[in-house]
Design a protein around this motif. Structure first.
Motif, PDB file in Angstrom:
ATOM      1  N   VAL A  57      39.874  40.502  55.254  1.00  0.00           N
ATOM      2  CA  VAL A  57      40.472  40.516  53.920  1.00  0.00           C
ATOM      3  C   VAL A  57      40.094  39.220  53.198  1.00  0.00           C
ATOM      4  CG1 VAL A  57      42.449  41.956  54.584  1.00  0.00           C
ATOM      5  CG2 VAL A  57      42.661  39.474  54.656  1.00  0.00           C
ATOM      6  N   ILE A  58      40.163  39.277  51.874  1.00  0.00           N
ATOM      7  CA  ILE A  58      40.044  38.063  51.068  1.00  0.00           C
ATOM      8  C   ILE A  58      41.226  38.049  50.112  1.00  0.00           C
ATOM      9  CG2 ILE A  58      37.530  37.919  51.229  1.00  0.00           C
ATOM     10  CD1 ILE A  58      37.461  38.996  48.307  1.00  0.00           C
ATOM     11  N   ASP A  59      41.593  36.857  49.694  1.00  0.00           N
ATOM     12  CA  ASP A  59      42.663  36.707  48.707  1.00  0.00           C
ATOM     13  C   ASP A  59      41.994  36.497  47.360  1.00  0.00           C
ATOM     14  OD1 ASP A  59      45.284  36.577  47.863  1.00  0.00           O
ATOM     15  OD2 ASP A  59      45.381  34.399  48.074  1.00  0.00           O
ATOM     16  N   TYR A  60      42.293  37.371  46.401  1.00  0.00           N
ATOM     17  CA  TYR A  60      41.621  37.318  45.110  1.00  0.00           C
ATOM     18  C   TYR A  60      42.654  37.175  43.993  1.00  0.00           C
ATOM     19  CZ  TYR A  60      38.192  38.194  41.513  1.00  0.00           C
ATOM     20  OH  TYR A  60      37.377  38.055  40.425  1.00  0.00           O
ATOM     21  N   PRO A  61      42.366  36.315  42.988  1.00  0.00           N
ATOM     22  CA  PRO A  61      43.323  36.107  41.897  1.00  0.00           C
ATOM     23  C   PRO A  61      43.735  37.424  41.231  1.00  0.00           C
ATOM     24  CG  PRO A  61      41.474  34.580  41.718  1.00  0.00           C
ATOM     25  CD  PRO A  61      41.145  35.535  42.819  1.00  0.00           C
ATOM     26  N   TYR A  62      45.006  37.547  40.939  1.00  0.00           N
ATOM     27  CA  TYR A  62      45.648  38.687  40.268  1.00  0.00           C
ATOM     28  C   TYR A  62      45.740  39.943  41.146  1.00  0.00           C
ATOM     29  CZ  TYR A  62      44.834  35.903  36.091  1.00  0.00           C
ATOM     30  OH  TYR A  62      44.804  34.882  35.179  1.00  0.00           O
TER      31      TYR A  62
END
Length: 194
Positions: A57-62
């Motif tokens: 997983v990646i953490d992405y803005p919004y």
């Protein structure tokens, strides 16, 4: 006449994009890949390098956490575009690209076993060369076996003799020297019993 008609139909389908499948659509992302995400005109949404961890997983803005393991670049791009469209941007232009592929691993009877950066078109022979080649005393009896990244878990606790015996039983994974390998694959070079 019939074969000519078939060729014309195939060319028509390809030109229309019906059978279009680029390498980026066939490649599935996994742990160790490093990607970039560019949203044109939106610097705060652009990520120059993001390594995919074991959680995939990646953490992405919004949008928060995005599960990207097993997805193509196009699928991730479409997901981000549709997530940003409407509430955040009117018509986001998103590009997702590979910055660095995950490693390939060369183990066993080579001079420098370990992980090496994948390059498109990498073959078993080239991978063994990256690892310094087969140790001289095993050159005549060595065999190479390829396991995909999803298969490596079943072989990780075996010593070299057990590994060689296991591979001798399962000849389906014996690698041809000119076989193209994929990121995350492991090449095992073992001495043959025969």
């Amino acid at each position: 006449m019939v074969s000519r008609l078939i060729n014309i139909l195939i060319l028509s389908f390809v030109s229309l994009g019906i059978f279009k499948a680029s390498a980026s659509e066939l490649y599935k992302l996994g742990p160790g890949d490093v990607i970039s995400i560019v949203v044109y005109g939106e610097e705060s949404l652009t990520i120059s390098e993001q390594k995919i961890d074991n959680r995939e997983v990646i953490d992405y803005p919004y949008l928060g956490e995005i599960k990207i393991g097993g997805k193509s670049l196009g699928q991730v791009q479409d997901y981000i575009s549709s997530g940003l469209r409407g509430d955040y941007l009117i018509d986001p232009k998103v590009n997702v690209a590979i910055v660095k592929y995950r490693n390939v691993y060369i183990n066993g009877l080579v001079n420098r076993p370990g992980g090496y950066e994948y390059e498109p078109g990498l073959t078993v022979q080239k991978a063994i060369s990256l690892a310094g080649g087969v140790m001289s005393k095993y050159r005549r009896s060595a065999k190479a076996y390829r396991t995909k990244s999803s298969e490596t878990e079943q072989y990780k606790n075996l010593n070299s003799n057990q590994l060689a015996k296991e591979f001798e039983k399962n000849t389906e994974i014996e690698a041809e020297l000119y076989q193209v390998i994929k990121p995350g694959d492991t090449i095992h070079v073992v001495a043959s019993f025969w």
